[in-house]
Motif scaffolding. Structure first.
Motif: not given
Lengths: 630, 530
Positions: B310, B332-333, B351, B354-356, B361
């Motif tokens: 992460c 966290y990603d 990646l 992604a958390a986005s 998280s």
């Protein structure tokens, strides 16, 4: 039974019974075991003592664990002082009896009152509040096993050695710290029989036991394995070391002296090896009844005298403060705090005193009548390097004062700390249960309550609150829970809530208000106090009056700034003005010499805020209060 | 007597009559219970095992009947094997071990039925609807290693790693902190981060934090214990057993004033490093320890080709301020990096999620031993899911993701609760997971076991069974970091403790792993995660 044999002579019943009685009396009156129980010392020493509550398996197997376990169980009886007195008194008596028995058989007959020495030392140890039960029980076990060996018929060196090793293994595994005593008495016993070859074998075999059992059996390092044979002092204080080592050394030393004496004379004396003056005190075996009675009286006198001379009254006062705080005995707490010597008057005591003053409705008027350690003592916000037992007391204190004020999460935090440090703490469990009931987490509270219900001393309280935890309507209607819920913070913060945070959130939180005022005064800042007099109407202060310390802050501020605070319809009492003027007049005489001013004014004004203010700001530069011309 | 009652009684008697009741000391009085009035609902019991899928090799699931009564009669039966009949005046129903195992083994893949009748004080019998428990065909690994610790804040006295034989209730210590007591305080040391290689116990690490003995790692290899003089954070064994990859974290704790869980944690900085057993050296590189990001929670894929971890951007420059202003914005990603074990060459960071994208998280990735699934948890922010009630378990089908290039995930609805779920581990056959959950109040972490079917769906979990069915009612410790293992830890506790106390340790060579590498001997609460 050993003591029975020893007391075959009726005259010995006098001294024995007298010692038992005086031991019980001392334990009950002087030691007051409930102070030890509530002082949390027993938990640190013996964290496992409530059946089914905690798992003994958390402690790895070490030599002496069985005796420690027994001591843990017995320490639970300290809770009411009378059962605690029984434990301590009877242990002291058994030590005396076992010492007499083992020395008699091991070749030191006629030791008279010296047999009571270990018991007296135990009582002395307790009177200094050094927990000594595990050590005493281990010593008792060693004496009993040594007695068994000493009474063994002479059936050849091999058999005796085998029996000795069995007994030694038992002693090491179960008691450990008395092992050196057992070994010494075993060797002495053989020497007194002139079995010198046996004595050598016994000594060598005995020395091998810690290695075999400790290193191979318990997986210890050699140093640790042998280290377990030595008694651990009950406390760090030098006196504790001296008493502990005396307790363990006295019996083997007497035995050794006896053996040497016999060896030198080649014949056992008719009345033991003791000097004439000791025999004179004890009386001859065939004396009249008066002499035993007199002897018993001397024994009682010596015991009482030794205990009273050694008693640690400062620690007792400290434990009384702790006990009163846990039981919300506020006036008694304030009284006990007066007995705490200055060097023991810690921020912890200060915190409890301020708490007692608040609950007695006297914080705003009598705070400076008691020594103050500054604002950090209010909530014990300082971190001092203190031993674990003190950390437990401080954690409990922190948890309780915060709970009462409404800082529930902080209270929970410190109660958890106390529980972890103490191993077991019913007070911490109570606090955690209440905190979670307040927080609306009855299922969490129920776990603490279930655990507490395993403790016979707290079962009733726990069950009552368990019923509360399972009935949401009753819980919501409960006056204490409801009151506490009103005090809690409505919004979260991670910046560390203070009394000010609480008071800003709820202006009816009187404890937060008084602690905020106290904080300001202790920081030497009176403006927040004089500016908050309007809040007095919110609370139940006597109409028209101002609490004394706030009054003193008003007068001081007026003197320093020339501005009288808004009193919100209240008035400063004339006698308060007269006293302040007296303070000013007296302090003018001493000019700017701060220590001279402080020393001369202490007796008359030491309990006022303006005196504290003067002290707080000096040195290095005391404000010129007297010279302020406004 | 109602029709359903007669039917239930008939079935019970028939089962008992045809298969023979198991010889219990206190067998139920079928005749007395035959006139029972049907309740039309299942009995309330705790722990709630009904409708769960259970391993065929699990210890008896004893329970407490939460129905007021003066007498309780319970029949446990299935299509094959002997019925277990238990009668009791107390609500605690303790199931005998041997008949239980016989019944489970005879009915793998089938259902277990539990009938409960109660008798009130007035003598009237009540019959509750029969409950079912599904017995999986696949066994769970035989042992579970975990840490027992009270809910702590800053201080600790007694922390220990224990292991449980899941087929019975035997619990033995692996290493207790009180094995290396600090004589000046009487406090035990801290033990944590027990990790195993491929669910086997012949390769194990245990982290040590102690003011007296310092911070170090115990490496137990085939019973031989050595101490490595550095601190591993969260660590994972490379499947080859030749490397341990670990994180170095600057974790700090802070407190909330008005939330149910007052404790919270922020990782001010972190990075990854690895320890090579053969060369006894540590190493790291910019791919594992990026200067502008924080990496943590490493986990190897079973083929050893990918390291999952992460990572989050470091949003602050002040490394001392607690809590940092943006503590609740850090997420966290999920990333991974390829690795060639033979050449000791790392690939590029990748990646995966992604958390986005998730809005949460992503923490604690763990790949199933068959390599198909990735189990992880997500919470609203931060790096410490156990303190976050919003932390839930999620599953990712790696096989499908490799095929489609889309790393999709789904929430494991049946396994999650309103409280925190985290610290999950896989059984070696990839059919079972053990995880920590704070359900049932929100404070005490308990271990739950959940069956994961071939589609990657987790089924209703069961709490780790105990001999005393009321055990959890008053148990003040939490179960943390449950790790399933095939066999018991063979290394003796005394050997582990002796290694802790010993001054001999491997002084690791190579560069300091990261900028946040802790000074030797540093000891704070940080290792004491639950």
């Amino acid at each position: 039974m050993i003591p029975m044999r020893l007391m075959a002579q009726p005259r010995e019943w006098f001294s024995s019974a007298a010692f038992l009685c005086v031991g019980l009396l001392i334990a009950y009156v002087v030691i007051d075991p409930k102070l030890i129980y509530h002082g949390h010392g027993v938990y640190l020493q013996f964290p496992i003592h409530v059946p089914g509550l905690t798992d003994y398996a958390e402690v790895p197997g070490v030599p002496g664990q069985a005796v420690e376990y027994l001591a843990a169980r017995l320490a639970h009886l300290y809770h009411p002082s009378w059962t605690g007195a029984l434990v301590i008194g009877v242990t002291a008596w058994l030590l005396a009896m076992a010492t007499g028995a083992v020395l008699t058989v091991a070749g030191a007959p006629g030791i008279g009152p010296l047999r009571y020495l270990p018991g007296i030392l135990l009582l002395v140890q307790y009177s200094r509040y050094h927990p000594a039960l595990a050590n005493s029980l281990a010593l008792l076990l060693s004496l009993l096993l040594a007695h068994v060996y000493a009474r063994l018929p002479a059936r050849g060196v091999g058999v005796r050695l085998l029996v000795f090793l069995g007994l030694a293994l038992t002693d090491y595994a179960a008691g450990a710290v008395g092992f050196a005593v057992f070994l010494a008495l075993g060797v002495t016993s053989d020497c007194s029989r002139r079995e010198y070859r046996g004595a050598w074998l016994v000594a060598l075999g005995g020395l091998a036991i810690p290695w075999m059992a400790g290193v191979w059996g318990f997986g210890l390092d050699p140093l640790q394995a042998y280290g377990h044979c030595l008694p651990a002092p009950a406390a760090a204080a030098p006196s504790a070391r001296i008493i502990t080592y005396s307790l363990f050394l006295c019996t083997p030393l007497i035995a050794l002296a006896s053996a040497l004496s016999r060896h030198r004379r080649r014949v056992a004396p008719a009345n033991g090896f003791l000097p004439r003056w000791v025999r004179a005190v004890t009386g001859s075996r065939h004396g009249s009844i008066i002499r035993p009675v007199l002897g018993s009286l001397v024994l009682v006198g010596v015991t009482v005298g030794a205990v009273l001379a050694a008693a640690e009254t400062g620690t007792r006062a400290l434990l009384q403060v702790n006990y009163c705080a846990r039981h919300r005995m506020w006036p008694a707490l304030l009284q006990a705090s007066r007995q705490v010597p200055p060097h023991r008057y810690s921020t912890y005591v200060n915190c409890e005193v301020n708490r007692a003053l608040y609950h007695a409705g006297r914080l705003a008027s009598e705070m400076f009548s008691y020594p103050q350690h500054g604002s950090q003592a209010l909530l014990l916000t300082n971190d001092e390097d203190v031993p674990p037992v003190e950390l437990v007391r401080r954690s409990i204190s922190r948890a309780e004062v915060r709970y009462e004020m409404g800082l529930i999460n902080q209270s929970e935090h410190y109660a958890h700390e106390a529980l972890e440090l103490a191993g077991y703490s019913p007070v911490a469990l109570q606090r955690l249960a209440l905190a979670n009931l307040v927080k609306g987490r009855p299922r969490v509270a129920a776990v603490f309550l279930q655990a507490l219900s395993g403790d016979s001393h707290y079962r009733g309280w726990a069950r009552e609150h368990l019923r509360l935890s399972t009935d949401s309507r009753r819980l919501d209607d409960d006056p204490e829970i409801g009151r506490q819920r009103q005090l809690t913070l409505p919004e979260d913060t991670v910046d560390g809530a203070t009394p000010e945070t609480l008071f800003r959130a709820n202006e009816r939180n009187q404890m937060a208000f008084e602690y905020l005022m106290a904080f300001s005064l202790l920081e030497g800042r009176h403006a927040p106090v004089t500016g908050s007099l309007g809040y007095l109407d919110t609370f139940d202060y006597p109409a028209g009056q101002i609490p004394r310390h706030y009054e003193e802050a008003v007068l001081l501020e007026a003197r320093l700034t020339g501005t009288m605070a808004d009193l919100h319809g209240r008035a400063v009492r004339p006698e308060a003005i007269r006293r302040f003027e007296g303070f000013l007049a007296r302090s003018r005489k001493f000019g700017t010499n701060p220590s001279a001013v402080l020393n001369s004014l202490y007796d008359d004004f030491g309990n006022t805020y303006y005196y504290y203010y003067l002290w707080f700001h000096s040195p290095p530069e005391p404000p010129d209060v007297a010279g302020a011309d406004t | 007597m109602s029709r359903s009652g007669i039917l239930a009684r008939w079935i019970l008697v028939a089962v008992g009559g045809t298969t023979g009741l198991t010889g219990c000391a206190d067998a139920p009085d079928l005749a007395a219970a035959s006139g029972a009035e049907p309740m039309g609902r299942q009995a309330r019991v705790r722990p709630d095992y009904f409708d769960a899928v259970v391993p065929p090799n699990i210890a008896p699931l004893s329970f407490v009947v939460e129905e007021p009564a003066s007498r309780y009669e319970v029949w446990i039966y299935a299509d094959r094997g002997d019925t277990i009949a238990i009668g009791s005046d107390e609500p605690e129903i303790t199931i005998p071990v041997k008949p239980w195992h016989q019944l489970l083994q005879a009915n793998r893949g089938a259902r277990l039925r539990v009938s409960i009748h109660t008798q009130g004080p007035e003598g009237r019998w009540l019959a509750f609807d029969t409950s079912t428990i599904t017995i999986a065909d696949e066994e769970i690994d035989g042992y579970l290693a975990y840490r027992l610790i009270k809910p702590i804040y800053n201080w600790w006295r007694s922390v220990g790693i224990y292991q449980r034989d899941l087929q019975d209730y035997t619990e033995t210590p692996v290493l207790r902190g009180l094995s290396f007591v600090n004589p000046s305080t009487g406090m035990g040391g801290c033990v944590n981060c027990h990790t195993f290689s491929n669910n086997r116990t012949d390769r194990m690490t245990v982290g040590i934090r102690d003011p007296l003995y310092g911070s170090s790692v115990l490496l137990a290899l085939d019973g031989e214990v050595t101490k490595v003089g550095t601190k591993f954070g969260y660590n994972t064994w490379h499947p080859s057993g030749r490397m341990v990859t670990y994180s170095v974290n600057k974790v700090r704790q802070f407190f909330h004033e008005a939330t149910a869980e007052s404790r919270d944690v922020v990782d001010l900085d972190s990075g990854l490093a690895y320890y090579l057993l053969e060369s006894q050296s540590t190493s790291t590189n910019a791919k594992l320890d990026a200067s502008d990001r924080m990496e943590t929670y490493p986990a190897w894929s079973p083929d050893g080709r990918h390291l999952y971890f992460c990572s989050a951007p470091r949003r602050w420059s002040d490394m001392e301020r607690i809590p940092t202003e943006e503590y609740d914005a850090i997420q966290y990603d999920l990333m991974r990096i390829s690795y060639d074990a033979d050449a000791d060459v790392w690939g590029e960071r990748e990646l995966l999620l992604a958390a986005s994208r998730t809005g949460k998280s992503i923490l604690l990735p763990r790949v199933s031993p068959d390599g198909r699934f990735l189990l992880f948890c997500m919470c609203d922010y931060g790096c410490f899911p156990i303190h976050r009630a919003d932390s839930d378990l999620y599953m990712m089908d790696l096989q499908r993701a490799e095929r489609t290039g889309q790393f999709e995930y789904r929430r494991l609805a049946a396994a999650n609760s309103d409280e925190s779920e985290s610290w999950h581990s896989w059984s070696s056959n990839s059919r079972w997971i053990a995880f920590s959950s704070k359900r049932g109040g929100g404070l005490f972490t308990r271990t739950y076991l959940s069956y994961v079917d071939e589609g990657g769906e987790a089924h209703k979990p069961l709490v780790l069974p105990q001999r005393d069915p009321a055990f959890y009612d008053s148990f003040l410790k939490t179960y943390s970091v449950p790790e399933l293992t095939i066999g018991p830890v063979a290394t003796r506790e005394t050997d582990l403790a002796r290694a802790v106390r010993s001054e001999r340790q491997i002084q690791v060579g190579g560069p300091p792993p990261t900028r946040v590498h802790p000074p030797a001997g540093e000891s704070s609460w940080k290792g004491l995660r639950e």
